[in-house]
Design a protein around this motif. Structure first.
Motif, PDB file in Angstrom:
ATOM      1  N   UNK A   1       0.832  -1.203   0.000  1.00  8.04           N
ATOM      2  CA  UNK A   1       0.000   0.000   0.000  1.00  8.04           C
ATOM      3  C   UNK A   1       0.866   1.251   0.000  1.00  8.04           C
ATOM      4  N   UNK A   2       1.898   1.293   0.843  1.00  4.18           N
ATOM      5  CA  UNK A   2       2.780   2.459   0.893  1.00  4.18           C
ATOM      6  C   UNK A   2       3.528   2.655  -0.424  1.00  4.18           C
ATOM      7  N   UNK A   3       3.946   1.560  -1.030  1.00  4.79           N
ATOM      8  CA  UNK A   3       4.643   1.648  -2.317  1.00  4.79           C
ATOM      9  C   UNK A   3       3.732   2.268  -3.364  1.00  4.79           C
ATOM     10  N   UNK A   4       2.460   1.870  -3.377  1.00  8.37           N
ATOM     11  CA  UNK A   4       1.501   2.472  -4.319  1.00  8.37           C
ATOM     12  C   UNK A   4       1.236   3.941  -3.995  1.00  8.37           C
ATOM     13  N   UNK A   5       1.012   4.234  -2.713  1.00  5.38           N
ATOM     14  CA  UNK A   5       0.682   5.606  -2.304  1.00  5.38           C
ATOM     15  C   UNK A   5       1.801   6.611  -2.599  1.00  5.38           C
ATOM     16  N   UNK A   6       3.032   6.164  -2.458  1.00  2.43           N
ATOM     17  CA  UNK A   6       4.165   7.071  -2.618  1.00  2.43           C
ATOM     18  C   UNK A   6       4.903   6.850  -3.939  1.00  2.43           C
ATOM     19  N   UNK A   7       4.192   6.364  -4.932  1.00  4.23           N
ATOM     20  CA  UNK A   7       4.742   6.236  -6.284  1.00  4.23           C
ATOM     21  C   UNK A   7       6.095   5.517  -6.286  1.00  4.23           C
ATOM     22  N   UNK A   8       6.143   4.368  -5.650  1.00  2.36           N
ATOM     23  CA  UNK A   8       7.330   3.502  -5.563  1.00  2.36           C
ATOM     24  C   UNK A   8       8.458   4.077  -4.718  1.00  2.36           C
ATOM     25  N   UNK A   9       8.217   5.146  -3.959  1.00  2.80           N
ATOM     26  CA  UNK A   9       9.243   5.744  -3.101  1.00  2.80           C
ATOM     27  C   UNK A   9       8.699   5.993  -1.687  1.00  2.80           C
ATOM     28  N   UNK A  10       8.315   4.914  -0.963  1.00  2.00           N
ATOM     29  CA  UNK A  10       7.757   5.140   0.376  1.00  2.00           C
ATOM     30  C   UNK A  10       8.799   5.291   1.471  1.00  2.00           C
TER      31      UNK A  10
ATOM     32  N   UNK B   1      15.688  -9.182   2.293  1.00  2.00           N
ATOM     33  CA  UNK B   1      15.323  -8.539   1.027  1.00  2.00           C
ATOM     34  C   UNK B   1      14.757  -7.150   1.294  1.00  2.00           C
ATOM     35  N   UNK B   2      15.112  -6.241   0.412  1.00  2.00           N
ATOM     36  CA  UNK B   2      14.581  -4.884   0.470  1.00  2.00           C
ATOM     37  C   UNK B   2      13.314  -4.831  -0.356  1.00  2.00           C
ATOM     38  N   UNK B   3      12.222  -4.369   0.238  1.00  2.00           N
ATOM     39  CA  UNK B   3      10.970  -4.184  -0.489  1.00  2.00           C
ATOM     40  C   UNK B   3      10.920  -2.789  -1.085  1.00  2.00           C
ATOM     41  N   UNK B   4      11.599  -1.845  -0.432  1.00  2.00           N
ATOM     42  CA  UNK B   4      11.713  -0.474  -0.913  1.00  2.00           C
ATOM     43  C   UNK B   4      12.995   0.120  -0.340  1.00  2.00           C
ATOM     44  N   UNK B   5      13.832   0.640  -1.220  1.00  2.00           N
ATOM     45  CA  UNK B   5      15.091   1.236  -0.781  1.00  2.00           C
ATOM     46  C   UNK B   5      14.887   2.664  -0.276  1.00  2.00           C
ATOM     47  N   UNK B   6      15.729   3.101   0.652  1.00  2.00           N
ATOM     48  CA  UNK B   6      15.706   4.526   0.999  1.00  2.00           C
ATOM     49  C   UNK B   6      16.287   5.293  -0.192  1.00  2.00           C
ATOM     50  N   UNK B   7      15.709   6.421  -0.501  1.00  2.00           N
ATOM     51  CA  UNK B   7      16.184   7.219  -1.632  1.00  2.00           C
ATOM     52  C   UNK B   7      16.366   8.669  -1.191  1.00  2.00           C
TER      53      UNK B   7
END
Length: 154
Positions: free
Chosen positions: A31-40, A96-102
Motif C-alpha cells: 500500500x505504501x509503495x503504491x501511495x508514494x509512487x514507488x518511493x515510500x 530482502x529490500x521491499x523499498x530502498x531509501x532514496x
C-alpha cells in the motif's frame, strides 16, 4: 547502512523501526509503495516466509508518538534496541529490500503508516505468528501463558 551483510544498528538515534508481522506487513508495504509512487522510504524483511516481519524504517523519535496494536513492534526513542539492517546492494540471501531509501524519501512516513495500521481491522483477533499462542484456561482460572513478551527485533 551496512556495506555488506547485515549489522545491528541502534534505533532511536539515526532512525526508528516499526516491525509488522506476516501478510499484514506485506499488505502495508504494498500500500505504501503504491501511495508514494514507488518511493515510500526504507522497507525490508528477513526471509520470504509469510510469517516473517516486515521492517519499516521511520525518522528518529517518531514511533513512540503513536499507540500500536500488540503484535506491531516499534523501536525508537522510548524502546532503543539493536535492529539488524541489511546492506543495500549485497544483503544476505535471507534478507530482502521491499523499498530502498532514496534521496526523494529516506524514511517511511510514520504518521501515514500508523494511519494505515489503524484502518486494518481485528488486529487483536489474529495471533502474532512469531509469538507463542495463549492456551484457553478452564472456567474461573487465569489464562496460561503469563505476560506477553515481545519478540527480538532481529
Amino acid at each position: 547502512m551496512p556495506v555488506a551483510g547485515h549489522n545491528p544498528v541502534r534505533t532511536g538515534i539515526y532512525f526508528d523501526v516499526v516491525a509488522i508481522p506476516g501478510a499484514r506487513g506485506q499488505e502495508l508495504a504494498d500500500t505504501l509503495i503504491r501511495l508514494f509512487d514507488c518511493h515510500p522510504g526504507a522497507i525490508y524483511q528477513r526471509g520470504t516466509s509469510p510469517d516473517e516481519r516486515v521492517y519499516f524504517i521511520t525518522a528518529p523519535k517518531t514511533t513512540s508518538q503513536f499507540r500500536w496494536p500488540p503484535s506491531v513492534l516499534h523501536y525508537g526513542d522510548g524502546e532503543t534496541q539493536s535492529v539488524k539492517v541489511p546492506a543495500l546492494d549485497c544483503s544476505p540471501t535471507s534478507w530482502s529490500w521491499l523499498s530502498y531509501p532514496t534521496h526523494r524519501r529516506e524514511f517511511v512516513d510514520c504518521a501515514r503508516l500508523h494511519e494505515l495500521v489503524r484502518q486494518l481491522r481485528n488486529w487483536e483477533a489474529l495471533p502474532d505468528p512469531l509469538l507463542p499462542a495463549r492456551t484457553p484456561a478452564p472456567n474461573g482460572q487465569r489464562p496460561s501463558g503469563g505476560r506477553r513478551t515481545e519478540a527480538s527485533p532481529d
